[in-house]
Write a protein that holds these residues in place. Sequence first.
Motif, PDB file in Angstrom:
ATOM      1  N   ILE A   1     -70.053  -0.484 -19.491  1.00 45.48           N
ATOM      2  CA  ILE A   1     -69.927   0.941 -19.185  1.00 45.48           C
ATOM      3  C   ILE A   1     -71.034   1.820 -19.740  1.00 45.48           C
ATOM      4  O   ILE A   1     -71.244   2.934 -19.275  1.00 45.48           O
ATOM      5  CB  ILE A   1     -68.560   1.482 -19.663  1.00 45.48           C
ATOM      6  CG1 ILE A   1     -68.391   1.277 -21.167  1.00 45.48           C
ATOM      7  CG2 ILE A   1     -67.434   0.826 -18.884  1.00 45.48           C
ATOM      8  CD1 ILE A   1     -67.194   1.991 -21.760  1.00 45.48           C
TER       9      ILE A   1
ATOM     10  N   PHE B   1     -66.219  -3.199 -21.474  1.00 46.33           N
ATOM     11  CA  PHE B   1     -64.824  -2.788 -21.532  1.00 46.33           C
ATOM     12  C   PHE B   1     -64.019  -3.727 -20.639  1.00 46.33           C
ATOM     13  O   PHE B   1     -63.601  -3.349 -19.544  1.00 46.33           O
ATOM     14  CB  PHE B   1     -64.778  -1.339 -21.054  1.00 46.33           C
ATOM     15  CG  PHE B   1     -63.532  -0.584 -21.374  1.00 46.33           C
ATOM     16  CD1 PHE B   1     -63.085  -0.431 -22.665  1.00 46.33           C
ATOM     17  CD2 PHE B   1     -62.805   0.012 -20.347  1.00 46.33           C
ATOM     18  CE1 PHE B   1     -61.939   0.291 -22.936  1.00 46.33           C
ATOM     19  CE2 PHE B   1     -61.658   0.741 -20.612  1.00 46.33           C
ATOM     20  CZ  PHE B   1     -61.226   0.877 -21.914  1.00 46.33           C
TER      21      PHE B   1
ATOM     22  N   HIS C   1     -61.305  -5.451 -18.670  1.00 46.30           N
ATOM     23  CA  HIS C   1     -59.945  -5.078 -18.284  1.00 46.30           C
ATOM     24  C   HIS C   1     -59.693  -5.512 -16.849  1.00 46.30           C
ATOM     25  O   HIS C   1     -60.631  -5.779 -16.095  1.00 46.30           O
ATOM     26  CB  HIS C   1     -59.738  -3.564 -18.416  1.00 46.30           C
ATOM     27  CG  HIS C   1     -60.610  -2.759 -17.512  1.00 46.30           C
ATOM     28  ND1 HIS C   1     -61.951  -2.572 -17.762  1.00 46.30           N
ATOM     29  CD2 HIS C   1     -60.337  -2.108 -16.365  1.00 46.30           C
ATOM     30  CE1 HIS C   1     -62.472  -1.828 -16.797  1.00 46.30           C
ATOM     31  NE2 HIS C   1     -61.515  -1.539 -15.918  1.00 46.30           N
TER      32      HIS C   1
ATOM     33  N   HIS D   1     -53.888   3.259 -18.963  1.00 52.15           N
ATOM     34  CA  HIS D   1     -55.284   2.875 -18.779  1.00 52.15           C
ATOM     35  C   HIS D   1     -56.185   4.101 -18.897  1.00 52.15           C
ATOM     36  O   HIS D   1     -57.175   4.087 -19.634  1.00 52.15           O
ATOM     37  CB  HIS D   1     -55.401   2.222 -17.401  1.00 52.15           C
ATOM     38  CG  HIS D   1     -56.757   1.795 -17.013  1.00 52.15           C
ATOM     39  ND1 HIS D   1     -57.263   2.032 -15.762  1.00 52.15           N
ATOM     40  CD2 HIS D   1     -57.726   1.144 -17.687  1.00 52.15           C
ATOM     41  CE1 HIS D   1     -58.479   1.535 -15.690  1.00 52.15           C
ATOM     42  NE2 HIS D   1     -58.781   0.991 -16.841  1.00 52.15           N
TER      43      HIS D   1
ATOM     44  N   LEU E   1     -58.836   4.888 -21.901  1.00 56.58           N
ATOM     45  CA  LEU E   1     -60.248   5.122 -21.581  1.00 56.58           C
ATOM     46  C   LEU E   1     -60.737   6.443 -22.152  1.00 56.58           C
ATOM     47  O   LEU E   1     -61.817   6.517 -22.722  1.00 56.58           O
ATOM     48  CB  LEU E   1     -60.437   5.147 -20.061  1.00 56.58           C
ATOM     49  CG  LEU E   1     -60.684   3.831 -19.372  1.00 56.58           C
ATOM     50  CD1 LEU E   1     -60.679   4.014 -17.863  1.00 56.58           C
ATOM     51  CD2 LEU E   1     -61.985   3.228 -19.810  1.00 56.58           C
ATOM     52  N   ARG E   2     -59.926   7.472 -22.015  1.00 60.06           N
ATOM     53  CA  ARG E   2     -60.306   8.799 -22.513  1.00 60.06           C
ATOM     54  C   ARG E   2     -60.529   8.757 -24.031  1.00 60.06           C
ATOM     55  O   ARG E   2     -61.519   9.286 -24.531  1.00 60.06           O
ATOM     56  CB  ARG E   2     -59.216   9.805 -22.145  1.00 60.06           C
ATOM     57  CG  ARG E   2     -59.612  11.251 -22.365  1.00 60.06           C
ATOM     58  CD  ARG E   2     -58.544  12.211 -21.859  1.00 60.06           C
ATOM     59  NE  ARG E   2     -58.404  12.117 -20.410  1.00 60.06           N
ATOM     60  CZ  ARG E   2     -57.255  11.866 -19.771  1.00 60.06           C
ATOM     61  NH1 ARG E   2     -56.133  11.707 -20.431  1.00 60.06           N
ATOM     62  NH2 ARG E   2     -57.221  11.798 -18.451  1.00 60.06           N
TER      63      ARG E   2
ATOM     64  N   VAL F   1     -63.749   6.741 -24.802  1.00 59.31           N
ATOM     65  CA  VAL F   1     -64.968   7.474 -24.452  1.00 59.31           C
ATOM     66  C   VAL F   1     -65.305   8.498 -25.536  1.00 59.31           C
ATOM     67  O   VAL F   1     -66.471   8.646 -25.912  1.00 59.31           O
ATOM     68  CB  VAL F   1     -64.849   8.131 -23.061  1.00 59.31           C
ATOM     69  CG1 VAL F   1     -65.946   9.155 -22.830  1.00 59.31           C
ATOM     70  CG2 VAL F   1     -64.886   7.054 -21.986  1.00 59.31           C
TER      71      VAL F   1
END
Length: 152
Positions: free
Chosen positions: A58, A64, A66, A111, A115-116, A119
Motif C-alpha cells: 500500500i 497489508f 488481507h 475492515h 484500515l483507517r 493509515v
Amino acid sequence: MLSDLIDERLVLLNAEASNWEDAVRVSMRPMVDANKITEGYIDAVISGIHELGPYIVITEHVAFPHARPECGALQTAVGMVTLKEPVEFGSEINDPVKFLFPLAATDSNSHIDALRSLVQLLNDEDFFTQLEQAQTPQEVIALVKAKEAAME
C-alpha cells in the motif's frame, strides 16, 4: 482503535522470508495459531496477489495482507511483522517490503475501521523507525498505544 485488534501473539520481529509468498505465510501464521483466521484465508490472500498483482503493497516498504471476510476470517485482528531482510512483491513503486500488517476482518465495516486506524499510524513519520528499534512484541504494543494516545 488498532490497539484493540492487535495482541502480542500477532507481532513478529525480524522474521525471515525467502520471497513474497513466504512473507505472507510467515506474517499470517500467528493469526492462524491464535484462531483469528483459517489456513484457507492465507491461501486466499496469496491467490488474490497472483490474480490481481501486489495490490496489498500500500505504500513504500509496507504490505497489508488481507482477503475477503468469507475466505476464513474468524475474528477481526491486525498483526505487525518486520522482516529481517525485505522481499520483492512486484510493486514497482513500493518494493521491497519490510513491514507487513496482516488483517483479518469478519465484516466490511471492521475492515474499513482497521484500515483507517492503520493509515493514521503509517502517516506518523517516526513510527517505522521506532518499530524497527522494538525488541519485543510488548514494546510494539506499547508503541501503538502511545501513538494512538498522541493522535487523540
